[in-house]
Write a protein that holds these residues in place. Structure first.
Motif, PDB file in Angstrom:
ATOM      1  N   ALA A 113      46.050  -7.296  -1.714  1.00  0.00           N
ATOM      2  CA  ALA A 113      45.197  -8.453  -2.396  1.00  0.00           C
ATOM      3  C   ALA A 113      44.056  -7.865  -3.322  1.00  0.00           C
ATOM      4  CB  ALA A 113      44.597  -9.461  -1.468  1.00  0.00           C
ATOM      5  N   LEU A 114      43.582  -6.776  -2.608  1.00  0.00           N
ATOM      6  CA  LEU A 114      42.709  -6.038  -3.552  1.00  0.00           C
ATOM      7  C   LEU A 114      43.049  -5.466  -4.582  1.00  0.00           C
ATOM      8  CD1 LEU A 114      40.498  -4.325  -0.518  1.00  0.00           C
ATOM      9  CD2 LEU A 114      39.743  -5.990  -2.334  1.00  0.00           C
ATOM     10  N   ALA A 115      44.202  -4.688  -4.468  1.00  0.00           N
ATOM     11  CA  ALA A 115      44.927  -4.076  -5.816  1.00  0.00           C
ATOM     12  C   ALA A 115      45.266  -4.860  -6.939  1.00  0.00           C
ATOM     13  CB  ALA A 115      46.161  -3.300  -5.294  1.00  0.00           C
ATOM     14  N   LEU A 116      46.064  -6.007  -6.721  1.00  0.00           N
ATOM     15  CA  LEU A 116      46.404  -7.140  -7.636  1.00  0.00           C
ATOM     16  C   LEU A 116      44.860  -7.712  -8.175  1.00  0.00           C
ATOM     17  CD1 LEU A 116      49.123  -9.164  -5.839  1.00  0.00           C
ATOM     18  CD2 LEU A 116      49.269  -7.243  -7.579  1.00  0.00           C
ATOM     19  N   ASN A 117      44.129  -7.883  -7.386  1.00  0.00           N
ATOM     20  CA  ASN A 117      42.690  -8.502  -8.026  1.00  0.00           C
ATOM     21  C   ASN A 117      42.119  -7.575  -9.102  1.00  0.00           C
ATOM     22  OD1 ASN A 117      39.618  -8.701  -7.525  1.00  0.00           O
ATOM     23  ND2 ASN A 117      40.728 -10.697  -7.381  1.00  0.00           N
ATOM     24  N   THR A 118      41.870  -6.164  -8.399  1.00  0.00           N
ATOM     25  CA  THR A 118      41.057  -5.366  -9.226  1.00  0.00           C
ATOM     26  C   THR A 118      42.232  -4.914 -10.512  1.00  0.00           C
ATOM     27  OG1 THR A 118      40.000  -3.047  -9.442  1.00  0.00           O
ATOM     28  CG2 THR A 118      42.176  -3.203  -8.229  1.00  0.00           C
ATOM     29  N   ALA A 119      43.350  -5.013 -10.391  1.00  0.00           N
ATOM     30  CA  ALA A 119      44.225  -4.854 -11.537  1.00  0.00           C
ATOM     31  C   ALA A 119      43.816  -5.678 -12.775  1.00  0.00           C
ATOM     32  CB  ALA A 119      45.688  -4.951 -11.131  1.00  0.00           C
ATOM     33  N   ALA A 120      43.384  -6.772 -12.343  1.00  0.00           N
ATOM     34  CA  ALA A 120      43.292  -8.006 -13.407  1.00  0.00           C
ATOM     35  C   ALA A 120      42.024  -7.686 -14.175  1.00  0.00           C
ATOM     36  CB  ALA A 120      43.135  -9.390 -12.870  1.00  0.00           C
ATOM     37  N   TYR A 121      40.931  -7.095 -13.456  1.00  0.00           N
ATOM     38  CA  TYR A 121      39.614  -6.889 -14.095  1.00  0.00           C
ATOM     39  C   TYR A 121      39.941  -5.683 -14.707  1.00  0.00           C
ATOM     40  CZ  TYR A 121      37.311 -10.513 -11.562  1.00  0.00           C
ATOM     41  OH  TYR A 121      37.044 -11.637 -11.009  1.00  0.00           O
ATOM     42  N   THR A 122      40.715  -4.423 -14.239  1.00  0.00           N
ATOM     43  CA  THR A 122      40.911  -3.153 -14.933  1.00  0.00           C
ATOM     44  C   THR A 122      41.668  -3.468 -16.044  1.00  0.00           C
ATOM     45  OG1 THR A 122      40.818  -2.107 -12.789  1.00  0.00           O
ATOM     46  CG2 THR A 122      41.872  -1.024 -14.638  1.00  0.00           C
ATOM     47  N   SER A 123      42.672  -4.206 -16.231  1.00  0.00           N
ATOM     48  CA  SER A 123      43.201  -4.342 -17.482  1.00  0.00           C
ATOM     49  C   SER A 123      42.495  -5.001 -18.658  1.00  0.00           C
ATOM     50  CB  SER A 123      44.310  -5.415 -17.363  1.00  0.00           C
ATOM     51  OG  SER A 123      43.978  -6.859 -17.028  1.00  0.00           O
ATOM     52  N   GLU A 124      41.368  -5.725 -18.442  1.00  0.00           N
ATOM     53  CA  GLU A 124      40.574  -6.171 -19.362  1.00  0.00           C
ATOM     54  C   GLU A 124      39.673  -5.114 -19.846  1.00  0.00           C
ATOM     55  OE1 GLU A 124      40.520  -9.337 -21.021  1.00  0.00           O
ATOM     56  OE2 GLU A 124      42.128  -9.695 -19.669  1.00  0.00           O
ATOM     57  N   ILE A 125      39.122  -4.127 -18.723  1.00  0.00           N
ATOM     58  CA  ILE A 125      38.125  -2.991 -19.231  1.00  0.00           C
ATOM     59  C   ILE A 125      39.093  -2.121 -19.926  1.00  0.00           C
ATOM     60  CG2 ILE A 125      37.124  -1.137 -18.090  1.00  0.00           C
ATOM     61  CD1 ILE A 125      36.478  -2.993 -15.483  1.00  0.00           C
ATOM     62  N   LEU A 126      40.444  -1.834 -19.594  1.00  0.00           N
ATOM     63  CA  LEU A 126      41.146  -0.593 -20.197  1.00  0.00           C
ATOM     64  C   LEU A 126      41.583  -1.290 -21.662  1.00  0.00           C
ATOM     65  CD1 LEU A 126      43.225   0.854 -17.378  1.00  0.00           C
ATOM     66  CD2 LEU A 126      41.286   1.803 -18.372  1.00  0.00           C
ATOM     67  N   ARG A 127      41.820  -2.415 -21.725  1.00  0.00           N
ATOM     68  CA  ARG A 127      42.103  -3.037 -23.069  1.00  0.00           C
ATOM     69  C   ARG A 127      41.138  -3.046 -23.861  1.00  0.00           C
ATOM     70  NH1 ARG A 127      41.833  -8.275 -25.560  1.00  0.00           N
ATOM     71  NH2 ARG A 127      40.478  -8.957 -24.029  1.00  0.00           N
ATOM     72  N   ALA A 131      31.941   0.611 -17.345  1.00  0.00           N
ATOM     73  CA  ALA A 131      32.402  -0.637 -16.907  1.00  0.00           C
ATOM     74  C   ALA A 131      33.438  -0.513 -15.499  1.00  0.00           C
ATOM     75  CB  ALA A 131      33.058  -1.542 -17.968  1.00  0.00           C
ATOM     76  N   TYR A 132      34.400   0.524 -15.866  1.00  0.00           N
ATOM     77  CA  TYR A 132      35.124   0.798 -14.799  1.00  0.00           C
ATOM     78  C   TYR A 132      34.489   1.181 -13.386  1.00  0.00           C
ATOM     79  CZ  TYR A 132      39.248   1.848 -11.915  1.00  0.00           C
ATOM     80  OH  TYR A 132      40.279   2.069 -10.833  1.00  0.00           O
ATOM     81  N   GLY A 133      33.451   1.726 -13.588  1.00  0.00           N
ATOM     82  CA  GLY A 133      32.421   2.182 -12.289  1.00  0.00           C
ATOM     83  C   GLY A 133      32.119   1.151 -11.830  1.00  0.00           C
ATOM     84  N   ASN A 134      31.687  -0.049 -12.584  1.00  0.00           N
ATOM     85  CA  ASN A 134      31.131  -1.113 -11.777  1.00  0.00           C
ATOM     86  C   ASN A 134      32.212  -1.735 -11.087  1.00  0.00           C
ATOM     87  OD1 ASN A 134      28.518  -0.776 -13.212  1.00  0.00           O
ATOM     88  ND2 ASN A 134      29.079  -2.161 -14.691  1.00  0.00           N
ATOM     89  N   GLU A 135      33.392  -1.686 -11.726  1.00  0.00           N
ATOM     90  CA  GLU A 135      34.395  -2.344 -10.950  1.00  0.00           C
ATOM     91  C   GLU A 135      34.804  -1.745  -9.385  1.00  0.00           C
ATOM     92  OE1 GLU A 135      37.943  -4.572  -9.702  1.00  0.00           O
ATOM     93  OE2 GLU A 135      35.883  -5.178 -11.215  1.00  0.00           O
ATOM     94  N   MET A 136      34.704  -0.450  -9.850  1.00  0.00           N
ATOM     95  CA  MET A 136      34.914   0.364  -8.371  1.00  0.00           C
ATOM     96  C   MET A 136      33.650  -0.021  -7.265  1.00  0.00           C
ATOM     97  SD  MET A 136      35.700   4.164  -9.991  1.00  0.00           S
ATOM     98  CE  MET A 136      36.126   4.913  -8.561  1.00  0.00           C
ATOM     99  N   VAL A 137      32.619  -0.124  -7.926  1.00  0.00           N
ATOM    100  CA  VAL A 137      31.905  -0.446  -6.763  1.00  0.00           C
ATOM    101  C   VAL A 137      31.889  -1.939  -6.196  1.00  0.00           C
ATOM    102  CG1 VAL A 137      29.313  -1.409  -6.574  1.00  0.00           C
ATOM    103  CG2 VAL A 137      29.731   0.610  -7.815  1.00  0.00           C
TER     104      VAL A 137
END
Length: 227
Positions: free
Chosen positions: A102-116, A156-162
């Motif tokens: 669940a955590l991986a699928l959730n953070t993947a969505a936010y990570t995709s926007e950050i990396l995009r 931004a990805y650092g914030n997502e990690m937190v």
């Protein structure tokens, strides 16, 4: 101040630090790989791939992580084909595996926007120059686009990690004994709500402080002259 309670709380809650770090690190690693793939899909010229990545991001960013955890842990187990499939049941049958998914699928969505956003910030002139030099698409991505995108996306990805570190606390709702899980157990035994959860909060604060420090060091290293 009850020093015996303080010592017991630190010792007990400290047992969950390893689980919290495991949840966060594995989820972030899986989520980053999936998020990178989704980001590449979003900026591709294929409408089907781009549409899938966009809807994926909208669903997982638009619904609470707690709801996703409950759907995976309690909801999917109701289907016979899930219970009869050993691989699927291994993923959702245990709280730890389900929380990581669940955590991986959730953070993947936010990570995709950050990396995009990072990939879209790469100057077009550099890409055109790489094409003119005869670089393949994969080589351009590995040597030019991805390194530059990471530099732009790292804050931004650092914030997502937190946020993922803090999100691991929800795993306690599906029987995972991480920091919050141990804190809830100790609270039910001692009824010292304020003391127990203050110490739990300090553990999260220390972990995130160390993470933020590491991210800032990496940022400074990447942005320093000559790199």
């Amino acid at each position: 101040m009850d020093w015996d309670l303080l010592h017991r709380a630190v010792t007990t809650i400290g047992k969950g630090v390893g689980t919290t770090l495991t949840l966060a690190s594995v989820s972030l690693a899986l989520g980053f790989c999936l998020g990178l793939g989704l980001a590449v899909m979003r900026i591709s010229g294929n409408r089907l791939l781009s549409g899938f990545a966009e809807y994926y991001s909208a669903v997982f960013r638009g619904t609470p992580l707690l709801v996703q955890l409950f759907l995976f842990y309690y909801g999917l187990g109701q289907f016979d084909f899930v219970r009869e499939n050993p691989i699927l049941w291994w993923v959702i049958g245990g709280g730890m595996h389900c929380a990581i998914m669940a955590l991986a699928l959730n953070t993947a969505a936010y990570t995709s926007e950050i990396l995009r956003g990072g990939l879209m910030s790469v100057p077009v002139g550099l890409i055109e120059a790489a094409k003119a030099a005869g670089m393949s698409r994969a080589l351009r991505f590995r040597r030019i686009e991805f390194p530059l995108a990471i530099r732009q996306a790292l804050p931004a990805y650092g914030n997502e990690m937190v946020l993922v570190i803090k999100g691991t606390s929800l795993a306690s709702t599906i029987t995972v004994l991480e920091i919050t899980g141990y804190a809830k157990r100790l609270m039910s035994q001692t009824y010292a709500i304020f003391e127990v959860f203050t110490i739990a909060g300090i553990f999260y604060l220390l972990i995130n402080a160390a993470l933020i420090f590491a991210i800032r060091r990496i940022e400074n290293r990447l942005t320093s002259p000559g790199r």
